[in-house]
Design an enzyme around this catalytic site. Structure first.
Site, mmCIF file in Angstrom:
data_model
loop_
_atom_site.group_PDB
_atom_site.id
_atom_site.type_symbol
_atom_site.label_atom_id
_atom_site.label_comp_id
_atom_site.label_asym_id
_atom_site.label_seq_id
_atom_site.Cartn_x
_atom_site.Cartn_y
_atom_site.Cartn_z
ATOM 1 N N GLU A 169 0.848 -1.206 0.000
ATOM 2 C CA GLU A 169 0.000 0.000 0.000
ATOM 3 C C GLU A 169 0.871 1.240 0.000
ATOM 4 O O GLU A 169 0.546 2.246 -0.637
ATOM 5 C CB GLU A 169 -0.922 0.008 1.233
ATOM 6 C CG GLU A 169 -1.962 1.146 1.234
ATOM 7 C CD GLU A 169 -1.480 2.458 1.836
ATOM 8 O OE1 GLU A 169 -2.160 3.467 1.695
ATOM 9 O OE2 GLU A 169 -0.388 2.479 2.449
ATOM 10 N N GLU A 170 1.968 1.162 0.744
ATOM 11 C CA GLU A 170 2.817 2.349 0.909
ATOM 12 C C GLU A 170 3.557 2.724 -0.382
ATOM 13 O O GLU A 170 4.143 3.804 -0.473
ATOM 14 C CB GLU A 170 3.805 2.140 2.070
ATOM 15 C CG GLU A 170 3.133 1.912 3.441
ATOM 16 C CD GLU A 170 2.402 3.127 4.010
ATOM 17 O OE1 GLU A 170 2.331 4.150 3.324
ATOM 18 O OE2 GLU A 170 1.893 3.019 5.147
ATOM 19 N N ASP A 198 -7.344 1.598 7.917
ATOM 20 C CA ASP A 198 -5.959 2.048 7.781
ATOM 21 C C ASP A 198 -5.742 3.159 8.811
ATOM 22 O O ASP A 198 -6.267 4.256 8.648
ATOM 23 C CB ASP A 198 -5.738 2.563 6.353
ATOM 24 C CG ASP A 198 -4.287 2.920 6.074
ATOM 25 O OD1 ASP A 198 -3.437 2.803 6.982
ATOM 26 O OD2 ASP A 198 -4.007 3.329 4.925
HETATM 27 N N1 TRP Z 1 -1.562 4.860 4.572
HETATM 28 C C1 TRP Z 1 -2.170 6.134 4.312
HETATM 29 C C2 TRP Z 1 -1.090 7.003 3.708
HETATM 30 O O1 TRP Z 1 0.061 6.834 4.053
HETATM 31 C C3 TRP Z 1 -2.665 6.736 5.591
HETATM 32 C C4 TRP Z 1 -3.650 7.793 5.364
HETATM 33 C C5 TRP Z 1 -3.431 9.104 5.278
HETATM 34 C C6 TRP Z 1 -5.034 7.588 5.202
HETATM 35 N N2 TRP Z 1 -4.593 9.751 5.065
HETATM 36 C C7 TRP Z 1 -5.578 8.857 5.011
HETATM 37 C C8 TRP Z 1 -5.849 6.472 5.203
HETATM 38 C C9 TRP Z 1 -6.936 8.992 4.826
HETATM 39 C C10 TRP Z 1 -7.209 6.632 5.014
HETATM 40 C C11 TRP Z 1 -7.742 7.884 4.810
HETATM 41 O O2 TRP Z 1 -1.374 7.852 2.889
HETATM 42 ZN ZN ZN Z 2 -1.522 3.231 5.927
#
Ligand code: TRP
Ligand code: ZN
Ligand code: CA
Length: 315
Positions: A169-170, A198
């Site tokens: 995901e990252e 998340d």
């Molecule tokens: N893993 C996401 C990221 O690094 C974390 C995140 C940031 C997120 N903003 C979000 C997850 C809004 C859900 C909704 O971007």
């Molecule tokens: Zn995340």
């Protein structure tokens, strides 16, 4: 697309069950609404035990659980072993990203109508900078513990239940996009809901509900209003997590989020507590996203809301 499940009908069924318990009367005519098994209270201690294991895995593997690193595969093996022992049918889906092998883990709970699938998922990879305990051990551990609760309850939902842990995901939601792209159009059309988790244990938490499918959104809001906890619509950046690939092909999505690098306002601190003027998660994407970087109350409430939504939407 809208779910045919009505949040109001589900809430009514819960009220019916509560009334029966309160009066102690189980004899006589069946209730007007079909009985919905009450969702369990997810033990936050169990969720934290999974997070301690993910922390140990990171510590033993260079301090992270990132895509293409040994700590990712060890995280996946930990989750898979728990699910296999609980009776899930698990599948590892392999892909390549940035010249490294990545993996999604899919766990199907046997039974239910496979033409109407309710999915809950979370990304299991961290960034390379740290162990990723809030981002996103928190979602991963809560989805795992909810799946284990399904097994403990011997749940026999009307709809088919599927749980997923995404890789990479990252790197831009690589694993979840790979999964969606590789579904046949028939199997894609069979997914009636995808719920994403998340970052749900942020140390200075907010309570954010994704503003997507109205039925899913209302299900989460119903749970939190029952707790007396106010929620806000998630506005930190729509499409910043694994629900995006599902949403992009028209699958109803929803989810929960307790905040990342944005700063908590004084209005938010007034209703949720915590510290105004500080980020929801000051350790977002950094080495201090450890087992100490959690708010247990937020983790507990969000895990319970997750289970409530899984029980309600699959009933
Ligand atoms: N893993 C996401 C990221 O690094 C974390 C995140 C940031 C997120 N903003 C979000 C997850 C809004 C859900 C909704 O971007
Ligand atoms: Zn995340
Ligand atoms: Ca709980």
């Amino acid at each position: 697309m809208k779910l045919s499940v009505s949040g109001r009908a589900a809430a009514a069924a819960v009220v019916t069950a509560t009334t029966l318990l309160a009066t102690g009367s189980l004899a006589g005519a069946a209730p007007a609404t079909p009985a919905v098994a009450a969702a369990p209270d997810i033990p936050v201690a169990n969720v934290k035990a999974h997070l301690s294991q993910l922390q140990s895995i990171a510590t033993a593997n260079g301090g992270n659980r990132a895509h293409g690193r040994t700590g990712y595969r060890a995280s996946l093996d930990y989750v898979k072993a728990k699910l296999d022992a609980a009776g899930f049918a698990t599948t590892i889906q392999q892909f390549t990203s940035s010249s490294r092998t990545g993996y999604n883990l899919i766990a199907d709970w046997p039974g239910g109508d496979t033409t109407r699938v309710v999915m809950a998922g979370s990304h299991l990879d961290s960034v390379t900078a740290g162990p990723g305990i809030n981002d996103n051990g928190s979602g991963s551990a809560a989805v795992l513990e909810t799946a284990l609760a399904v097994s403990r309850a011997g749940l026999q939902p009307t709809r088919h239940l599927r749980f997923a842990w995404w890789g990479a995901e990252e790197l831009g939601m690589v694993g979840s996009r790979y999964y969606v792209n590789n579904l046949s159009s028939t199997n894609r059309s069979r997914i009636s809901a995808y719920l994403n988790f998340d970052m749900i244990g942020s140390p200075n938490p907010g309570y954010f509900v994704y503003d997507d499918d109205p039925t899913i959104e209302q299900t989460f809001k119903t749970y939190f209003s029952g707790l007396g906890v106010p929620t806000e619509i998630e506005t930190e950046g729509d499409g910043r997590s694994d629900h995006a690939p599902f949403k992009n092909v028209g699958i109803p999505v929803g989810g929960l989020f307790s905040g990342a690098d944005y700063v908590k306002t004084s209005a938010q601190a007034a209703k949720w507590g915590g510290t105004a003027g500080q980020p929801f998660d000051r350790c977002y994407h950094s080495s201090c996203d450890t087992i100490a970087n959690l708010n247990d109350t937020a983790l507990d409430r969000n895990a319970d809301a997750l289970a409530y939504a899984v029980w309600t939407l699959s009933s």
